[in-house]
Design an enzyme around this catalytic site. Structure first.
Site, PDB file in Angstrom:
ATOM      1  CD  GLN A 184      44.923  36.847  42.451  1.00 51.54           C
ATOM      2  OE1 GLN A 184      45.358  37.100  43.578  1.00 51.54           O
ATOM      3  NE2 GLN A 184      43.640  36.977  42.138  1.00 51.54           N
ATOM      4  CG  HIS A 221      40.459  35.465  36.047  1.00 52.85           C
ATOM      5  ND1 HIS A 221      39.503  36.231  35.428  1.00 52.85           N
ATOM      6  CD2 HIS A 221      40.092  35.367  37.358  1.00 52.85           C
ATOM      7  CE1 HIS A 221      38.597  36.591  36.331  1.00 52.85           C
ATOM      8  NE2 HIS A 221      38.934  36.073  37.504  1.00 52.85           N
ATOM      9  CB  CYS A 240      36.805  33.546  37.032  1.00 48.57           C
ATOM     10  SG  CYS A 240      35.533  34.431  37.893  1.00 48.57           S
ATOM     11  CE  LYS A 274      41.858  40.516  41.426  1.00 48.86           C
ATOM     12  NZ  LYS A 274      40.724  39.692  41.785  1.00 48.86           N
ATOM     13  CG  ASP A 277      45.909  38.626  34.766  1.00 54.30           C
ATOM     14  OD1 ASP A 277      45.986  39.449  35.704  1.00 54.30           O
ATOM     15  OD2 ASP A 277      44.970  37.811  34.653  1.00 54.30           O
TER      16      ASP A 277
HETATM   17  N1  PMP Z   1      43.195  37.827  36.446  1.00 57.07           N
HETATM   18  C1  PMP Z   1      43.422  37.161  37.553  1.00 57.07           C
HETATM   19  C2  PMP Z   1      44.599  36.242  37.652  1.00 57.07           C
HETATM   20  C3  PMP Z   1      42.564  37.309  38.638  1.00 57.07           C
HETATM   21  O1  PMP Z   1      42.786  36.644  39.752  1.00 57.07           O
HETATM   22  C4  PMP Z   1      41.471  38.184  38.528  1.00 57.07           C
HETATM   23  C5  PMP Z   1      40.503  38.355  39.683  1.00 57.07           C
HETATM   24  N2  PMP Z   1      40.191  37.211  40.375  1.00 57.07           N
HETATM   25  C6  PMP Z   1      41.291  38.869  37.337  1.00 57.07           C
HETATM   26  C7  PMP Z   1      42.170  38.674  36.328  1.00 57.07           C
HETATM   27  C8  PMP Z   1      40.162  39.813  37.174  1.00 57.07           C
HETATM   28  O2  PMP Z   1      40.317  40.889  38.034  1.00 57.07           O
HETATM   29  P1  PMP Z   1      39.197  42.005  38.153  1.00 57.07           P
HETATM   30  O3  PMP Z   1      37.975  41.312  38.673  1.00 57.07           O
HETATM   31  O4  PMP Z   1      39.742  42.985  39.121  1.00 57.07           O
HETATM   32  O5  PMP Z   1      39.000  42.552  36.814  1.00 57.07           O
END
Ligand code: PMP
Length: 901
Positions: free
Chosen positions: A700, A621, A861, A723, A697
């Site tokens: 997910q 991401h 993203c 999430k 990270d």
């Molecule tokens: N890393 C991953 C793998 C994600 O899926 C996301 C959110 N889609 C993020 C980071 C960023 O998360 P947040 O918007 O809660 O900061």
């Protein structure tokens, strides 16, 4: 949900023997109070209702002379279940069974005195009809053997001059308490007198309602009335007319009764022609249900949107009331229509019960839709799934021509889909997921239900002939009372159902999905499959947040007063819970606002030297890429490794690229595009062999699979609370050791400050400068409790089976390409796909418009990944959560099929 300020009692004038809508009667008498049952809706029994009650009473007890004023208080039951109030007392219960399609009347102990004077049957004499002897002692509460045959049911029971009610089952009778009762009669004043006695109260009600309309009718450039042809909007129309509102509209869905159309015309209301073609749509979408009222969008909301776009912003007076259903309880005086921002709705009679509505109608001598007097309680489309089965039955005799078309369709649909006859015979089509009462009926009658509470399809052999429900004893009125209490506690009861594990059904789920869904107030008619972006919060989380706001809101960690002590304790405890949830009791759990902030804290908190290197992957991401790239200003560079054939980071490349210059590897635990679960434990080993730190990270993974940071062996673990059922603006950074420099400095993170330095606090507080998101953190703690209560292994297994079903469904559609890991153990419920010739945004929009399915589209993203996959327009992404159902997965697959075709 908090209870709105509803009236839970009914007033009654003991002298005039009429119901009152205020606490005094115009005769000067003080009213007596009659307690009502939730949802506290009470209405006059109209001519068809009175005739029905009288015929049931007469059939059971012989000719009895009953008052013409009877009130019906709606309560919980299998179908229509109403408490009948007469002479200011409970008279009995009117109950309809959707199984044997019959009404029954159960007399209440208070009603006995009005029947025994004339009763010629239906009375069970303990001395004559049972084997009771005095030596057996008390009668009340006992089950006594009968020696005269009485069919199962409720009876009046008599012992000398004492009376009570008893339930007969299998040749025994269970008797409630017996009390002395003398035959009684009461005044029968009629409704005209009731209106006369309520006139002052009615004047007040009218005055307040008109004032409300006048207060708001100029809030927008024009004003109108939304007229439905029903009694409530008849009152709203009358009140609005008195306030000076001239325009009214009615949306003709094409499924209206002729009486309704005639009535609307007689009121001079504009008729908006129907929107879509229901009969065409239903062939594809199947019957609408209470939990999937797609018809409203097609037939009401869409035409309304078109109408409103023609007239511009407006104020609309409508007749919605709190008491109609608990969903409407709490409705504000005015509210912006969420589906139509042009419209400001005013509900001037929101606090009226049907009793007030009818008294007002009679006082004003307003004409009403003639269908009410024929026995319908609510009037709308003739096949509305919100109707009771008793109403459908009524309609079959009033309008056999209209109902036949629908009955024929339901029968054909059941045949096509393989549903049992009960689907149409008992009205089970009215739910996608059956509620507890219906599941109980199914269980009692051997009708199979899937674990997600949908009806099982396949071939069925009926165990009990239709209309002959064997052996179910009539419930005593009191037990319905307690049922009402149970429901009002707000927790769904769970009824064990048969779990199916056959062929294409998903595996048995370790938790009650339907009950879980009830914990999420936001889950309604839409199918939410965008859980990778953010999830919903259950009531428990919302309650925790509200509890903080209501009961102990204060800052944390900086004082001694008791509110602060409570808040600090709870906030600290939430950290402990979150740490334990990811197996990180031995590290430091810092709350952040999301994963992105957590990763940035690592990027900015490590001590970097020019020449240092970081390794990340193309799967990441942007939040796990850009913070590392930004370190180039310190001379730090980033290596991005590619993927292997199963879309997982190429570990041989990692081993090749890692060097003494590498300080950190930052990798996702699960991909937010492809759902791939990355072997982070293996990566941790490679890192540690090379003296390199590892950041995972977990945005997910944390909501969907059991996580144990100690087992993984990572140094930092970032995740998003929002999430994983927590409030938005929550997340966390777990660190094996507090070895980062704090990025944010200021209040709350220091133990002491001197003229030229400071000593930081210990643990998480060092990293949480300033006032944190306290309620959010506490809510996150509640989310963790909720997930743990269900069990992450259960969630993992269930989501894995849904994912398999989704992938297989999508892969079977020509023109659809699915991007996913092949091994079910190495993926979560994030499924990306494309449809040949269609932009992902187009697909997502069609899914939303056609089927109310929410999915994400675009690059998620993850632009470098999209480039690597050659998908410059991105993908459509469906992401599953613990509350999604098999039905929703099937709906998505069916909708994609439809788009493709
Ligand atoms: N890393 C991953 C793998 C994600 O899926 C996301 C959110 N889609 C993020 C980071 C960023 O998360 P947040 O918007 O809660 O900061």
């Amino acid at each position: 949900m908090r209870d709105p300020p509803v009236k839970k009692i009914l007033y009654w004038c003991p002298k005039c023997n009429v119901p009152l809508i205020g606490s005094s009667c115009s005769c000067g008498s003080e009213a007596v109070k009659v307690p009502l049952l939730k949802p506290y809706e009470v209405r006059p029994a109209l001519s068809a209702d009175v005739a029905l009650i009288k015929s049931l009473v007469n059939e059971k007890f012989g000719d009895a002379s009953l008052s013409d004023i009877m009130l019906l208080n709606k309560s919980g039951g299998d179908d229509r279940a109403e408490l009948v109030i007469m002479n200011g007392e409970r008279f009995g219960w009117l109950v309809f069974s959707p199984v044997n399609r019959k009404y029954r009347f159960d007399i209440a102990p208070e009603g006995i005195k009005y029947v025994i004077g004339s009763a010629t049957k239906g009375i069970l004499d303990i001395e004559k009809d049972t084997g009771y002897s005095k030596s057996m002692g008390r009668i009340g509460g006992k089950r006594i053997q009968l020696n005269t045959f009485f069919p199962d049911g409720t009876y009046i029971v008599k012992y000398r001059s004492r009376y009570g009610t008893g339930i007969v089952r299998d040749d025994t009778v269970k008797i409630k308490e017996l009390v002395a009762a003398e035959p009684a009669t009461a005044l029968n004043p009629g409704w005209k007198e009731a209106v006369r006695r309520n006139k002052n109260h009615l004047k007040n009600l009218e005055h307040t309602a008109i004032r409300t309309i006048k207060q708001h009718m100029n809030d927008r450039p024009c004003v109108n009335v939304s007229f439905s042809g029903g009694k409530d909007s008849t009152v709203a129309l009358n009140l609005a007319g008195k306030a000076g509102v001239k325009k009214a509209f009615f949306i003709d869905t094409g499924l209206e009764f002729p009486e309704t159309i005639e009535f609307v015309k007689s009121k001079g209301v504009d008729i908006i022609e129907k929107g879509g073609d229901f009969w065409k749509a239903v062939e594809r979408a199947g019957p609408p249900s209470k939990d999937n009222r797609w018809c409203c969008k097609l037939l009401k909301l869409n035409p309304l949107k078109v109408y409103l776009s023609g007239i511009g912003p407006c104020v609309t007076v409508q007749g919605n009331r709190w008491y109609e259903s608990w969903n409407r309880a709490g409705l504000d005086e005015t509210n912006q229509n969420p589906a139509n921002p042009l419209q400001l709705n005013i509900s001037p009679i929101r606090g009226w019960r049907a009793l007030e509505v009818y008294l007002y109608i009679w006082w004003q001598d307003l004409s009403i839709n003639p269908l009410y007097e024929k026995g319908l309680e609510r009037i709308g489309c003739y096949l509305c799934p919100a109707m009771l089965e008793s109403e459908f039955e009524e309609m079959r005799s009033i309008h056999p021509d209209y109902t036949k078309r629908w009955d024929d369709f339901l029968e054909k649909w059941a045949e096509k889909k393989g549903y049992p006859e009960e689907f149409y015979e008992w009205g089970l089509w009215r739910w996608k997921a059956l509620p507890p009462k219906m599941r109980e009926i199914c269980r009692d009658n051997d009708v199979e239900v899937n674990y997600d509470y949908t009806l099982k399809t396949g071939s069925f052999e009926r165990k009990t002939p239709a209309g002959q429900k064997a052996g179910k004893t009539e419930e005593p009125p009191e037990s319905r009372d307690s049922e009402d209490k149970k429901n009002s506690a707000g927790r769904p009861e769970t009824v064990p159902v048969k779990v199916l594990e056959s062929g294409n059904e998903v595996a048995a789920c370790g938790y009650d999905v339907a009950a879980v869904r009830k914990d999420f107030p936001i889950l309604g008619d839409v199918t939410y499959l965008d859980n990778a972006a953010t999830g919903f919060s259950p009531e428990k989380v919302l309650d925790a947040v509200i509890d903080f706001e209501h009961n102990y809101r204060s800052n944390v960690g900086r004082g001694v007063h008791s509110l602060m002590q409570i808040a600090s304790q709870k906030y600290w405890h939430a950290h402990e819970k979150a740490a334990k949830f990811i197996g990180g009791e031995d590290g430091v759990m810092v709350f952040t606002k999301n994963t992105t902030e957590a990763i940035n804290m690592v990027a900015m908190g490590m001590s970097w030297q020019p020449g240092d290197r970081i390794i990340t992957t193309v799967l990441e991401h942007h939040s796990n890429l850009l913070p590392w790239r930004a370190l180039s200003k310190y001379g730090v560079s980033v290596d991005v490794i590619g993927l292997d054939s199963s879309y997982s980071p190429d570990l041989s490349e990692l081993k090749r690229v890692i060097s003494p210059k590498t300080k950190l590897v930052a990798v996702t635990h699960a991909s937010n595009v492809l759902g791939v679960v990355v072997p982070v434990k293996e990566i941790a080993e490679i890192c540690h062999e090379n003296g390199v730190k590892l950041l995972v990270d977990g945005a997910q993974s944390t909501p969907h699979i059991p996580v144990n940071v100690a087992d993984i062996g990572c140094d930092y673990f970032a995740f998003s609370g929002h999430k994983m059922l927590g409030p938005t603006g929550t997340g966390g950074l777990w660190m094996k050791m507090a070895d980062l420099n704090p990025v944010f400095l200021g209040g709350g993170m220091v133990e002491s400050v001197t003229k030229d330095g400071f000593v930081p606090e210990k643990g998480y507080r060092m990293y949480e400068a300033g006032t944190p998101n306290i309620s959010g953190g506490i809510g996150l703690g509640a989310a963790v409790d909720y997930l743990s209560g269900i069990g992450m292994k259960n969630i993992r297994d269930y989501e894995e089976s849904l994912t398999k079903r989704l992938i297989e469904g999508l892969e079977s559609i020509p023109g659809v390409t699915v991007y996913t890991a092949k091994d079910p153990k190495m993926r979560i419920g994030v499924v990306s796909f494309t449809i040949d010739g269609l932009h992902p945004h187009e697909v997502a929009q069609m899914l939303d418009e056609n089927a109310d399915i929410m999915v994400r589209s675009g690059n998620h993203c993850c632009q470098p990944l999209m480039e690597c996959l050659g998908l410059k327009e991105g993908t459509v992404r469906a992401s599953i959560g613990l509350y999604n159902t098999v039905h929703e997965i099937d709906l998505l697959v069916a909708s994609v099929k439809e788009i493709v075709s």
